[in-house]
Design a protein around this motif. Structure first.
Motif, PDB file in Angstrom:
ATOM      1  N   LEU D   5       9.790  -5.815  -1.595  1.00 32.60           N
ATOM      2  CA  LEU D   5       9.904  -7.186  -0.549  1.00 32.60           C
ATOM      3  C   LEU D   5       9.051  -8.049  -1.457  1.00 32.60           C
ATOM      4  CD1 LEU D   5       9.637  -5.850   2.975  1.00 32.60           C
ATOM      5  CD2 LEU D   5      11.591  -6.388   1.786  1.00 32.60           C
ATOM      6  N   PHE D   6       9.114  -9.459  -1.401  1.00 30.97           N
ATOM      7  CA  PHE D   6       8.498 -10.204  -1.951  1.00 30.97           C
ATOM      8  C   PHE D   6       8.340 -11.351  -0.844  1.00 30.97           C
ATOM      9  CE2 PHE D   6      10.991  -8.714  -5.289  1.00 30.97           C
ATOM     10  CZ  PHE D   6      10.010  -8.002  -6.216  1.00 30.97           C
ATOM     11  N   PHE D   7       7.061 -11.877  -0.686  1.00 29.13           N
ATOM     12  CA  PHE D   7       6.660 -13.020   0.262  1.00 29.13           C
ATOM     13  C   PHE D   7       5.974 -14.175  -0.543  1.00 29.13           C
ATOM     14  CE2 PHE D   7       6.558  -8.881   2.334  1.00 29.13           C
ATOM     15  CZ  PHE D   7       7.399  -9.203   3.405  1.00 29.13           C
ATOM     16  N   GLY D   8       6.210 -15.320   0.171  1.00 32.58           N
ATOM     17  CA  GLY D   8       5.369 -16.406  -0.027  1.00 32.58           C
ATOM     18  C   GLY D   8       5.225 -16.929  -1.740  1.00 32.58           C
ATOM     19  N   ARG D  17      13.572 -12.683  -2.217  1.00 29.71           N
ATOM     20  CA  ARG D  17      12.648 -11.957  -1.157  1.00 29.71           C
ATOM     21  C   ARG D  17      12.828 -10.550  -1.305  1.00 29.71           C
ATOM     22  NH1 ARG D  17      10.134 -14.875   2.205  1.00 29.71           N
ATOM     23  NH2 ARG D  17      10.275 -16.901   1.321  1.00 29.71           N
ATOM     24  N   ALA D  51       1.798  -2.835  -0.821  1.00 27.00           N
ATOM     25  CA  ALA D  51       1.764  -1.962   0.390  1.00 27.00           C
ATOM     26  C   ALA D  51       3.069  -1.251   0.024  1.00 27.00           C
ATOM     27  CB  ALA D  51       2.018  -2.825   1.410  1.00 27.00           C
ATOM     28  N   ASN D  53       5.231   0.867   2.564  1.00 26.32           N
ATOM     29  CA  ASN D  53       5.514   1.216   4.056  1.00 26.32           C
ATOM     30  C   ASN D  53       4.613   0.531   4.846  1.00 26.32           C
ATOM     31  OD1 ASN D  53       7.931   2.729   3.185  1.00 26.32           O
ATOM     32  ND2 ASN D  53       6.874   4.640   3.054  1.00 26.32           N
ATOM     33  N   GLN D  54       4.279  -0.673   4.688  1.00 28.10           N
ATOM     34  CA  GLN D  54       3.468  -1.421   5.523  1.00 28.10           C
ATOM     35  C   GLN D  54       1.954  -1.074   5.123  1.00 28.10           C
ATOM     36  OE1 GLN D  54       6.215  -0.447   7.838  1.00 28.10           O
ATOM     37  NE2 GLN D  54       7.291  -1.553   6.477  1.00 28.10           N
ATOM     38  N   GLN D  55       1.653   0.047   4.447  1.00 28.37           N
ATOM     39  CA  GLN D  55       0.171   0.367   4.191  1.00 28.37           C
ATOM     40  C   GLN D  55      -0.348   0.128   2.717  1.00 28.37           C
ATOM     41  OE1 GLN D  55      -1.866   1.977   6.272  1.00 28.37           O
ATOM     42  NE2 GLN D  55      -0.503   3.062   7.706  1.00 28.37           N
ATOM     43  N   GLN D  56      -1.522  -0.691   2.644  1.00 23.23           N
ATOM     44  CA  GLN D  56      -2.139  -1.083   1.362  1.00 23.23           C
ATOM     45  C   GLN D  56      -2.210   0.267   0.482  1.00 23.23           C
ATOM     46  OE1 GLN D  56      -5.059  -3.753  -0.023  1.00 23.23           O
ATOM     47  NE2 GLN D  56      -4.808  -4.683   2.010  1.00 23.23           N
ATOM     48  N   GLU D  69       9.601   1.530   1.194  1.00 21.06           N
ATOM     49  CA  GLU D  69       9.683   0.030   1.313  1.00 21.06           C
ATOM     50  C   GLU D  69       8.237  -0.480   0.562  1.00 21.06           C
ATOM     51  OE1 GLU D  69      10.781  -2.580   5.042  1.00 21.06           O
ATOM     52  OE2 GLU D  69       8.473  -3.346   4.760  1.00 21.06           O
ATOM     53  N   ALA D  71       5.907  -3.588  -0.938  1.00 19.72           N
ATOM     54  CA  ALA D  71       5.796  -5.020  -0.949  1.00 19.72           C
ATOM     55  C   ALA D  71       4.507  -5.579  -2.046  1.00 19.72           C
ATOM     56  CB  ALA D  71       5.272  -5.645   0.318  1.00 19.72           C
ATOM     57  N   MET D  73       2.294  -8.538  -2.861  1.00 23.13           N
ATOM     58  CA  MET D  73       1.848  -9.612  -2.163  1.00 23.13           C
ATOM     59  C   MET D  73       0.612 -10.440  -2.996  1.00 23.13           C
ATOM     60  SD  MET D  73       1.814  -7.825   1.468  1.00 23.13           S
ATOM     61  CE  MET D  73       0.685  -6.252   0.954  1.00 23.13           C
ATOM     62  N   LYS D  75      -2.569 -12.880  -2.810  1.00 23.12           N
ATOM     63  CA  LYS D  75      -3.724 -12.845  -1.836  1.00 23.12           C
ATOM     64  C   LYS D  75      -3.286 -13.771  -0.516  1.00 23.12           C
ATOM     65  CE  LYS D  75      -7.765 -13.020  -4.427  1.00 23.12           C
ATOM     66  NZ  LYS D  75      -8.979 -13.857  -5.104  1.00 23.12           N
ATOM     67  N   PHE D  76      -3.860 -13.087   0.642  1.00 26.32           N
ATOM     68  CA  PHE D  76      -3.372 -13.743   1.745  1.00 26.32           C
ATOM     69  C   PHE D  76      -4.428 -15.017   2.050  1.00 26.32           C
ATOM     70  CE2 PHE D  76      -3.617  -8.921   2.806  1.00 26.32           C
ATOM     71  CZ  PHE D  76      -2.588  -8.556   2.073  1.00 26.32           C
TER      72      PHE D  76
END
Lengths: 79, 141, 141, 79
Positions: D5-8, D17, D51, D53-56, D69, D71, D73, D75-76
Motif C-alpha cells: 500500500l502507498f498513501f499520500g 495506491r 508497516a 500488517n499495520q505495525q511499524q 500487508e 505500507a 509511508m 512522514k506523518f
C-alpha cells in the motif's frame, strides 16, 4: 463613609457581609484593620488578601479616601 | 456575541465559546481549553454540592486582566474565561478557559497559565456541602 | 454513545464529546482539550483548503493505543481522540483530543502528550491546496 | 500474494495506491523494498516508515508471510 466587605469564610465568621466605618481624614488601612480586627479576631486570622477599591493592597499604611471600598478576603478557592 | 470574560450562574456551552473564539481570527491553528467540573468527593469525603461565592466586581476585573495578560504573554489570538457562581452538583461545569493560537504550544501554555493564575488571583470561594455539613475549601499552598 | 476514538469525515461537537467523557466517571475534576483547526495560511502562503488522507486501519489502531497509553501513563479517568479525514477550509475543525482527570495537571499533561504523539505516530497526511497549486505538508523535525 | 500500500505523497510518486507482489517462502521485507524501490526510487526517497500488517517495522530482515500487508509511508503530517 468607608464601605467594608466580607465574603465566604470571612463573612461567615464576622456574621455580616458589609459594614460602614466612619471616614476621618488621614485614615489608613491600618486604622480600619485595627478597628474591625479587634472586634473579630477569629475572622481576621483567615484574612489573606485585602483590596481597596477592587485592587489588592499590601501596604497597610495606604491612605484611605471617603467612599473607599475595602474587602477582607480569605485565600481564594475558585476554579 | 457573548463577552469573552464572564461570571454567571447559568451553564455554558463549549461549542458556543469555541464558535465565538473562531470568529476573532482565521489564523487559529489550535485551541486549548480547560473545563473544571464538580467532583463527587474531595479528600476522601463525599461531596453532594459545591456552592460558589465571588467578590463580583473585583473577580470580573481580575479575570479581564488575566485574559489580556495571557494574550500578551503567550501571543494568543484570543482567549475566553467563564466562571459560574452558583451551586453545582457532581459532574456540573464550574469554569471554562480557552486559549486560541496559531500553534498548539502557545495555546496549551496560555490555557494552563490562565487557570493556574485564576486560582491564585480571582476572589472566588467555594464551599463543599457534604452529608456531614458544610465547609469552605482551604486551598493547598 | 459514540466511540472514544474515531476517524471520520463529519465534523464533531465538543459539547457531545465532553458529555460522553463525563458519563465515564463522577470523579472528573478537570478536562483539558485540544482542538486543531485549519488556518488560512501556512509559512507565508495562502491556503484555501487542506485535504487529509489516512491509512485508516493502522491510524485507528494507533489512536486507540495512544488513548490507552495516555490513560495509564497520566492516570486519566477517560480520554477521547477524533480526527477528521476529509477536505477542510479555514476555520474548520481537524482534530479533537480530550483528557479527563481528577486534577488539572494530569489532564493538561495527558492531552498535550496525546496530540504530540498523534503527530508522530498516526499515519495521516495533509495536503495544502493553495491558489498556486497543491502540496503535501512536510512536517518539521 | 503480498499486498503493498502507498498513501499520500508516496502514492502520488508511485502513481498507484496498491500493488501485489508474488509471495515466495523465506521472502523478507528487504526483498520487497529492493523489488519495488528499484522501480520507484523517487518515491522511496521520501519513505520514512514501513508497516507490516499495520505495525511499524524497523528490521528489514523481517520475514514475510503470504497475504501480509505492507505500507510504505512518508512522514506523518496529521493533527
Amino acid at each position: 463613609m468607608i464601605k467594608v466587605l466580607f465574603f465566604g469564610p470571612v463573612a461567615d465568621r464576622v456574621q455580616t457581609r458589609e459594614m460602614q466605618v466612619e471616614f476621618a481624614p488621614g485614615m489608613t488601612l491600618h486604622d480600619v484593620i485595627a478597628h474591625i480586627g479587634m472586634q473579630y479576631p477569629g475572622a481576621f486570622s483567615i484574612v489573606s488578601f485585602i483590596a481597596v477599591n477592587q485592587q489588592q493592597v499590601h501596604d497597610k499604611q495606604t491612605v484611605l479616601h471617603d467612599n473607599d471600598e475595602i474587602a477582607f478576603m480569605a485565600k481564594f478557592s475558585g476554579g | 456575541m457573548s463577552e469573552p470574560v464572564r461570571i454567571q450562574e447559568a451553564d455554558f456551552s463549549q461549542d458556543e465559546e469555541i464558535a465565538a473564539l473562531k470568529v476573532s481570527s482565521k489564523s487559529i491553528g489550535g485551541i486549548a481549553t480547560f473545563l473544571g467540573c464538580a467532583r463527587d468527593f474531595s479528600e476522601g469525603r463525599d461531596v453532594s454540592e459545591i456552592s460558589f461565592e465571588a467578590y463580583g466586581s473585583m473577580a470580573l476585573a481580575e479575570m479581564q486582566k488575566l485574559r489580556s495578560e495571557a494574550i500578551d504573554r503567550f501571543g494568543l489570538l484570543d482567549a475566553r474565561i467563564v466562571h459560574r457562581v452558583t451551586t453545582v452538583r457532581a459532574g456540573d461545569n464550574i469554569v471554562f478557559i480557552a486559549a486560541a493560537a496559531e500553534h498548539r504550544a502557545a495555546a496549551f501554555d496560555g490555557c494552563r497559565w490562565m487557570i493556574d493564575e485564576l486560582k491564585q488571583r480571582v476572589p472566588i470561594w467555594k464551599k463543599e456541602i457534604t452529608p456531614q455539613g458544610e465547609s469552605w475549601v482551604t486551598p493547598h499552598p
